[in-house]
Enzyme design. Structure first.
Site, PDB file in Angstrom:
ATOM      1  CB  THR A  17      -0.916   0.005   1.245  1.00 30.21           C
ATOM      2  OG1 THR A  17      -1.967   0.925   1.021  1.00 30.21           O
ATOM      3  CG2 THR A  17      -0.165   0.378   2.497  1.00 30.21           C
ATOM      4  CE  LYS A  49      -4.711  -0.942   1.709  1.00 33.58           C
ATOM      5  NZ  LYS A  49      -4.034  -0.771   0.447  1.00 33.58           N
ATOM      6  N   GLY A  61      -2.440   5.274   9.957  1.00 38.24           N
ATOM      7  CA  GLY A  61      -2.415   4.652   8.642  1.00 38.24           C
ATOM      8  C   GLY A  61      -1.436   3.498   8.668  1.00 38.24           C
ATOM      9  CB  SER A 140       4.762  -0.585  -2.438  1.00 40.34           C
ATOM     10  OG  SER A 140       3.401  -0.248  -2.595  1.00 40.34           O
ATOM     11  CB  ALA A 172      -2.280   5.949  -7.568  1.00 36.70           C
ATOM     12  CB  CYS A 175       3.470   2.520  -6.525  1.00 36.59           C
ATOM     13  SG  CYS A 175       3.527   1.037  -5.510  1.00 36.59           S
ATOM     14  CB  THR A 178      -0.143   2.812  -4.871  1.00 35.96           C
ATOM     15  OG1 THR A 178       0.916   2.410  -4.002  1.00 35.96           O
ATOM     16  CG2 THR A 178      -0.861   4.010  -4.273  1.00 35.96           C
TER      17      THR A 178
END
Length: 189
Positions: A17, A49, A61, A140, A172, A175, A178
């Site tokens: 995540t 999360k 988080g 990540s 996002a 990765c 994500t």
């Protein structure tokens, strides 16, 4: 290479995540993506999360295994309860227990927490880190999100929530672990 431990490399590489915390203008925002993966397979798009703890006065988080993150969330909330919501004291006590407890120290996750004033990154090796620049990122896509947030702080007047959200959208795009289904919360309300 002397002392190289492949198992340690695997444990330290959290690919699950992206969580980012941003402190600016008297507010702290924490944002997390919603993607839940199992190996190379996306299992869920809308995982949560980022959550409130201790009478909704603390935001946390979590990046890492879902079961591990849940265990750490429960343990951190117990620490908060035992110190009447003192986030700094709870973070230190939590990190000590996480590092020394035979079961907790095997958990593969990291945590960002805030009480609206302090912003900390907590890890299983006993670290309690308060970033100098008010930006904390884990998971990540953490480094991509942190780089984006640093640039946004330097070059814009966006508030903490807007920076956290924008940084996560950028992560996002980079990765594969994500997505842009973002859960965002901030303190003070």
């Amino acid at each position: 290479m002397i002392g190289y431990d492949k198992g340690m490399e695997k444990r330290n590489k959290i690919r699950s995540t992206t969580i980012i915390g941003v402190k600016r203008g008297g507010k702290v925002a924490i944002a997390g993506d919603g993607q839940v993966t199992l190996g190379a397979t996306i299992m869920k798009q809308s995982g949560r999360k980022v959550r409130r703890l201790y009478q909704s006065k603390v935001i946390a988080g979590f990046a890492g295994s879902v079961a591990d993150a849940q265990q750490l969330s429960d343990t951190f909330e117990q620490k908060l309860e035992s110190v009447s919501g003192n986030t700094t004291r709870a973070a230190v006590e939590f990190a000590k227990e996480w590092r020394t407890d035979r079961i907790l120290r095997r958990l593969e996750a990291m945590v960002i927490v805030t009480d609206g004033d302090k912003l900390y990154v907590l890890s299983g090796d006993g670290n309690v880190i308060e970033p100098d620049d008010g930006i904390a990122a884990i998971g990540s896509g953490g480094m991509s999100a942190a780089a984006a947030a640093k640039a946004l702080i330097l070059k814009t007047e966006l508030d903490a929530r807007e920076i956290a959200e924008s940084a996560l959208h950028i992560a996002a795009e980079i990765c594969i672990y994500t997505n842009d289904n973002i859960v965002l919360d901030s303190l003070p309300d």
